[in-house]
Enzyme design. Sequence first.
Site, short mmCIF file in Angstrom:
data_model
loop_
_atom_site.label_atom_id
_atom_site.label_comp_id
_atom_site.label_asym_id
_atom_site.label_seq_id
_atom_site.Cartn_x
_atom_site.Cartn_y
_atom_site.Cartn_z
N ASN A 1 -4.28 10.98 -1.44
CA ASN A 1 -5.03 9.79 -1.05
C ASN A 1 -6.51 9.97 -1.38
O ASN A 1 -7.07 11.06 -1.22
CB ASN A 1 -4.85 9.51 0.45
CG ASN A 1 -5.50 8.20 0.85
OD1 ASN A 1 -6.69 8.15 1.16
ND2 ASN A 1 -4.74 7.13 0.79
N SER A 2 -7.13 8.91 -1.82
CA SER A 2 -8.52 8.97 -2.30
C SER A 2 -9.51 9.40 -1.24
O SER A 2 -10.61 9.85 -1.56
CB SER A 2 -8.93 7.60 -2.83
OG SER A 2 -8.07 7.20 -3.84
N SER B 1 0.82 -1.21 0.00
CA SER B 1 0.00 0.00 0.00
C SER B 1 0.85 1.27 0.00
O SER B 1 1.78 1.40 0.81
CB SER B 1 -0.88 -0.03 1.26
OG SER B 1 -1.23 1.28 1.65
N GLY B 2 0.49 2.20 -0.87
CA GLY B 2 1.20 3.48 -0.89
C GLY B 2 1.01 4.25 0.40
O GLY B 2 1.95 4.81 0.96
N LEU B 3 -0.25 4.24 0.87
CA LEU B 3 -0.55 4.93 2.13
C LEU B 3 0.28 4.34 3.27
O LEU B 3 0.91 5.06 4.05
CB LEU B 3 -2.05 4.79 2.45
CG LEU B 3 -2.48 5.25 3.84
CD1 LEU B 3 -2.37 6.76 3.97
CD2 LEU B 3 -3.91 4.80 4.15
N ARG C 1 -6.67 1.50 -12.02
CA ARG C 1 -7.58 1.89 -10.93
C ARG C 1 -8.41 3.09 -11.37
O ARG C 1 -7.85 4.11 -11.77
CB ARG C 1 -6.75 2.21 -9.70
CG ARG C 1 -7.50 2.90 -8.59
CD ARG C 1 -6.68 2.78 -7.32
NE ARG C 1 -6.98 3.81 -6.35
CZ ARG C 1 -6.36 3.92 -5.18
NH1 ARG C 1 -5.41 3.04 -4.86
NH2 ARG C 1 -6.67 4.89 -4.35
N HIS D 1 -12.72 1.87 -7.30
CA HIS D 1 -12.57 2.33 -5.91
C HIS D 1 -13.79 3.16 -5.51
O HIS D 1 -14.39 3.84 -6.35
CB HIS D 1 -11.30 3.17 -5.78
CG HIS D 1 -10.76 3.18 -4.37
ND1 HIS D 1 -11.20 2.34 -3.38
CD2 HIS D 1 -9.78 3.94 -3.79
CE1 HIS D 1 -10.54 2.57 -2.26
NE2 HIS D 1 -9.67 3.55 -2.49
N LYS E 1 0.11 12.51 -6.34
CA LYS E 1 -1.25 12.07 -6.00
C LYS E 1 -1.65 12.52 -4.60
O LYS E 1 -0.82 12.96 -3.79
CB LYS E 1 -1.35 10.53 -6.15
CG LYS E 1 -0.43 9.69 -5.31
CD LYS E 1 -0.82 9.48 -3.86
CE LYS E 1 -2.18 8.94 -3.63
NZ LYS E 1 -2.25 7.49 -3.68
N ASP F 1 0.98 -0.88 -5.01
CA ASP F 1 0.22 0.34 -5.25
C ASP F 1 1.19 1.33 -5.91
O ASP F 1 2.03 1.94 -5.24
CB ASP F 1 -0.26 0.85 -3.88
CG ASP F 1 -0.98 2.18 -3.99
OD1 ASP F 1 -1.11 2.70 -5.11
OD2 ASP F 1 -1.42 2.67 -2.93
N ASP G 1 0.85 10.42 2.13
CA ASP G 1 0.55 9.66 0.92
C ASP G 1 0.40 10.63 -0.26
O ASP G 1 -0.63 10.66 -0.91
CB ASP G 1 -0.75 8.86 1.16
CG ASP G 1 -1.02 7.85 0.05
OD1 ASP G 1 -0.12 7.57 -0.75
OD2 ASP G 1 -2.17 7.35 0.00
N GLU H 1 -3.36 4.43 -10.79
CA GLU H 1 -4.67 5.08 -10.70
C GLU H 1 -4.73 6.28 -11.65
O GLU H 1 -3.69 6.92 -11.92
CB GLU H 1 -4.94 5.51 -9.25
CG GLU H 1 -3.94 6.48 -8.66
CD GLU H 1 -3.96 6.52 -7.13
OE1 GLU H 1 -3.83 5.45 -6.50
OE2 GLU H 1 -4.11 7.62 -6.58
N ASP I 1 0.53 4.13 -7.25
CA ASP I 1 -0.05 5.49 -7.31
C ASP I 1 -0.41 5.84 -8.77
O ASP I 1 -1.07 5.06 -9.43
CB ASP I 1 0.91 6.51 -6.68
CG ASP I 1 1.06 6.29 -5.18
OD1 ASP I 1 0.18 5.61 -4.60
OD2 ASP I 1 2.02 6.78 -4.57
#
Length: 556
Positions: free
Chosen positions: A132-133, A56-58, A168, A199, A130, A95, A68, A124, A97
Amino acid sequence: MATKLGGAVGSEALRTKAKMLKHALLKADLAFVMEAHNGLSAKVVEEAGFEGIWASGLAMSAALGVRDNNEASWTQVLEQLEFMADATQIPILVDGDTGYGNFNNVRRLVKKLCQRGIAGVCIEDKLFPKTNSFIGEGQPLADIDEFSGRIKAGKDSQEDADFQLIARVEALISGWGMDEALRRAEAYHAAGADGVLIHSKKADAEEILTFSREWAGRGPLVIVPTMYYATPTDAFREAGVSLVIWANHNLRAALSAMRETSRRIMEEQSLTSVEGEVASVKEIFQIVGQSELAAAEARYLKPKGGDFKGIILAASRGSALGPLTERLPKCMLDIRGQPLLKRMVTTLNEGGLRDISVVRGYRKETIDLANIRVIDNDAFAVNGEAASLECAADQLHGACVLSYGDILFRPYILENLLASSGDITAVIDARWRGAGQRAAERSVDLALCSRPFTGDYLDEEPVWLTAIQSNGENDPEIGEPSGEFIGLIKLSAAGAKTVRQELATMKREGVLDEADLPALLNRLIARGKQIETLYVTGHWLDVDDAFDLAKARNLV
Ligand code: SPV
Ligand code: MG
């Protein structure tokens, strides 16, 4: 009920990590990957039984203490991934990104991931750097064609044919709606993506399930139920989802546990209350595979000498040295700043021998080196080497190296001796005649062996000692000597037992005191014990008289 794409990937397919991930995406059952952010958490994921790891990037960013927002560079991420991949056997889906830039950055990323054994990447459709979503609303999306170019470039760059690239779709997150999400998913699928990650940040799975229905199994579908966690997993199964990513729960679990542990230790100024609740140090050793290192050390590193004891016979005065040995035994004479015996002990230590016993007699109080065991032969004036060795009988258990206390030899001689296969191996110098005219004057232990030294590279046949004669008394019976016994012997555990028993017999027979090591060896030969010869050609010396001493001082 929708079904996941047909799992036409045979068992053949499971040979590489990329194949394993491909299989997880294509097989009929729902598959799961779990978040990890470093080598240790990756191991935990594998240990728990997951089919794969979500890097995970986060989580990787947070574990590094950064946001992130691409604050950790992609090569710093790559470094974490390398540890994770090395630590585990299961595939890693990274991930990636946004791919860290445009198509060109994605090309290099994918190449490097393939080189590091990473099974797949998810990129994504947003812009670098980026966000975080789950932060803010209406994050800008990438242009569909531009992002499709990133996908194509990634697929064209993969060095592993099975490497998986997941596209993504952030359209639902950014508030663009279902149609845009489907349009994008279709474009990315057409661009060559191996799967689509849809997502959502809604607390229920409604839009995900709607998307799944509309998508209708056009390609593997991947979801991240972080926000809609309450949805039963069977709902995803029934919707034909291929892969569920549990995206950040190891990081969050670690954060809670670390906070609570730190808080308690801070408050209590004691480890007592946390001790039973945290993983033991032993568990850490276990998970990082400490035992494998121990086995490897035994195989590659452990000096052969580690299994051997050293017994040095250093009881005699060395009368031929006259006044030089009035106050010191010859083993303690200085050879360029160090006693002869110290040099010998160092040679044995460097060969891996740690347990060294020295049998002392004459001026025994002067033998005071560190890290040796001293054994006293107080009757040294009326006995000899065999009696000195018998004084050390308690140490004659297990493999041993026996040595005169007045010799020096090059380390390779010891190394070869330790590697010799015989239960009893004696080192014989085939070049003894090289000592020239002095050979006749020196007290040499002449050895007769089953065949002379050849020096042939391919000559690996064992050579046996057939007789040995002490102190150069030229007994015509012995025949043409093959060399000179240098005063160095290796005993296996069985060999040590044989010698111990023989010494006991000699003691019983009342012949121990007069015997030297050659006499002991001759008795063993007479009993039919095989004594192997290790031929050397020089590279050693003994110190019998002032001439030897001068030579030793010049050589060291
Ligand atoms: C991550 O784990 O870094 C992800 C998933 O990208 S999410 O945080 O849900 O965006
Ligand atoms: Mg991420």
